[in-house]
Design a protein around this motif. Structure first.
Motif, mmCIF file in Angstrom:
data_model
loop_
_atom_site.group_PDB
_atom_site.id
_atom_site.type_symbol
_atom_site.label_atom_id
_atom_site.label_comp_id
_atom_site.label_asym_id
_atom_site.label_seq_id
_atom_site.Cartn_x
_atom_site.Cartn_y
_atom_site.Cartn_z
ATOM 1 N N MET A 1 -13.821 23.415 -25.476
ATOM 2 C CA MET A 1 -12.779 22.211 -25.930
ATOM 3 C C MET A 1 -13.594 21.170 -25.149
ATOM 4 O O MET A 1 -14.987 20.842 -23.735
ATOM 5 N N GLY A 2 -13.543 19.487 -25.058
ATOM 6 C CA GLY A 2 -14.176 18.988 -24.860
ATOM 7 C C GLY A 2 -13.009 17.257 -24.415
ATOM 8 O O GLY A 2 -11.675 17.397 -24.506
ATOM 9 N N TRP A 3 -13.573 16.467 -23.422
ATOM 10 C CA TRP A 3 -12.420 15.555 -22.911
ATOM 11 C C TRP A 3 -13.350 14.562 -23.175
ATOM 12 O O TRP A 3 -14.778 14.278 -22.396
ATOM 13 N N PHE A 4 -13.319 13.416 -23.419
ATOM 14 C CA PHE A 4 -13.829 12.523 -24.242
ATOM 15 C C PHE A 4 -12.800 10.823 -23.492
ATOM 16 O O PHE A 4 -11.515 11.127 -23.333
ATOM 17 N N VAL B 1 -16.944 13.263 -21.193
ATOM 18 C CA VAL B 1 -16.897 12.974 -20.102
ATOM 19 C C VAL B 1 -16.707 14.628 -19.365
ATOM 20 O O VAL B 1 -17.161 14.193 -18.766
ATOM 21 N N ALA B 2 -16.719 15.482 -19.706
ATOM 22 C CA ALA B 2 -16.488 16.612 -19.461
ATOM 23 C C ALA B 2 -16.130 17.918 -21.026
ATOM 24 O O ALA B 2 -15.466 17.487 -21.296
ATOM 25 N N GLY B 3 -16.790 19.028 -20.618
ATOM 26 C CA GLY B 3 -16.809 20.659 -21.785
ATOM 27 C C GLY B 3 -16.889 21.007 -21.318
ATOM 28 O O GLY B 3 -16.926 21.968 -19.978
ATOM 29 N N ILE B 4 -16.165 22.644 -21.792
ATOM 30 C CA ILE B 4 -15.930 23.890 -21.476
ATOM 31 C C ILE B 4 -16.159 24.971 -21.630
ATOM 32 O O ILE B 4 -15.545 24.487 -23.325
ATOM 33 N N ARG C 1 -18.187 28.222 -18.169
ATOM 34 C CA ARG C 1 -19.236 27.162 -18.061
ATOM 35 C C ARG C 1 -18.497 26.022 -18.203
ATOM 36 O O ARG C 1 -17.773 25.339 -19.913
ATOM 37 N N ALA C 2 -18.899 24.925 -18.151
ATOM 38 C CA ALA C 2 -18.234 23.720 -17.268
ATOM 39 C C ALA C 2 -19.559 22.673 -17.782
ATOM 40 O O ALA C 2 -20.112 23.212 -16.239
ATOM 41 N N TYR C 3 -19.121 21.183 -18.028
ATOM 42 C CA TYR C 3 -19.543 20.279 -18.333
ATOM 43 C C TYR C 3 -19.136 19.137 -17.779
ATOM 44 O O TYR C 3 -18.273 19.140 -17.924
ATOM 45 N N PHE D 1 -9.434 11.446 -24.933
ATOM 46 C CA PHE D 1 -9.051 12.374 -26.072
ATOM 47 C C PHE D 1 -9.681 13.490 -25.652
ATOM 48 O O PHE D 1 -10.811 14.094 -25.251
ATOM 49 N N CYS D 2 -9.156 14.762 -25.909
ATOM 50 C CA CYS D 2 -9.697 15.357 -25.925
ATOM 51 C C CYS D 2 -9.223 16.282 -27.457
ATOM 52 O O CYS D 2 -9.154 15.532 -28.587
ATOM 53 N N ALA D 3 -10.723 17.029 -27.453
ATOM 54 C CA ALA D 3 -10.508 17.553 -28.433
ATOM 55 C C ALA D 3 -11.352 19.125 -28.771
ATOM 56 O O ALA D 3 -12.085 19.935 -27.653
#
Length: 123
Positions: free
Chosen positions: A33-36, A47-50, A56-58, A94-96
């Motif tokens: 899952m990611g946030w943009f 912005v961030a992803g997991i 693992r989170a970035y 946005f989440c993706a």
């Protein structure tokens, strides 16, 4: 697959918000899952992803130490905690969802997108 975000709004500089995104229509734990975020007239940025398990989170450099991504697979939900907000954080978030096994940073690797939630940071 449907993604529904919530939690955006107007907040003063230095304030906090928590964004939520719930996935339906498939197995949530199958996806990274990611946030943009996107500002009008600009490209959408990561912005961030997991990863699927949450191990693992970035976070992009500009939000490290202020934003935190997390997920709850039992609730089919990914979160983005936004702290110490700045006016430059104003954007539609946005989440993706991506089926890849490792968290991608590019928007093209995400198959499903939410409708977006507006975050406005202003005094």
């Amino acid at each position: 697959v449907q993604l529904v975000e919530s939690g955006g709004g107007l907040v003063q500089p230095g304030g906090s918000l928590r964004l939520s995104c719930t996935l339906s229509g498939n197995t949530f734990s199958s996806y990274c899952m990611g946030w943009f975020r996107q500002v009008l007239g600009q490209e959408r940025e990561f912005v961030a992803g997991i990863n699927w398990s949450g191990s693992r989170a970035y976070h992009q450099d500009g939000v490290k130490g202020r934003f935190t991504i997390s997920r709850d697979n039992a609730k089919n939900t990914v979160y983005l905690q936004l702290n110490s907000l700045k006016p430059d954080d104003t954007a539609v978030y946005f989440c993706a969802a991506s089926p890849l096994s490792r968290v991608p940073f590019d928007s093209d690797s995400y198959l499903y997108w939410g409708q977006g939630t507006l975050v406005t940071v202003s005094s």
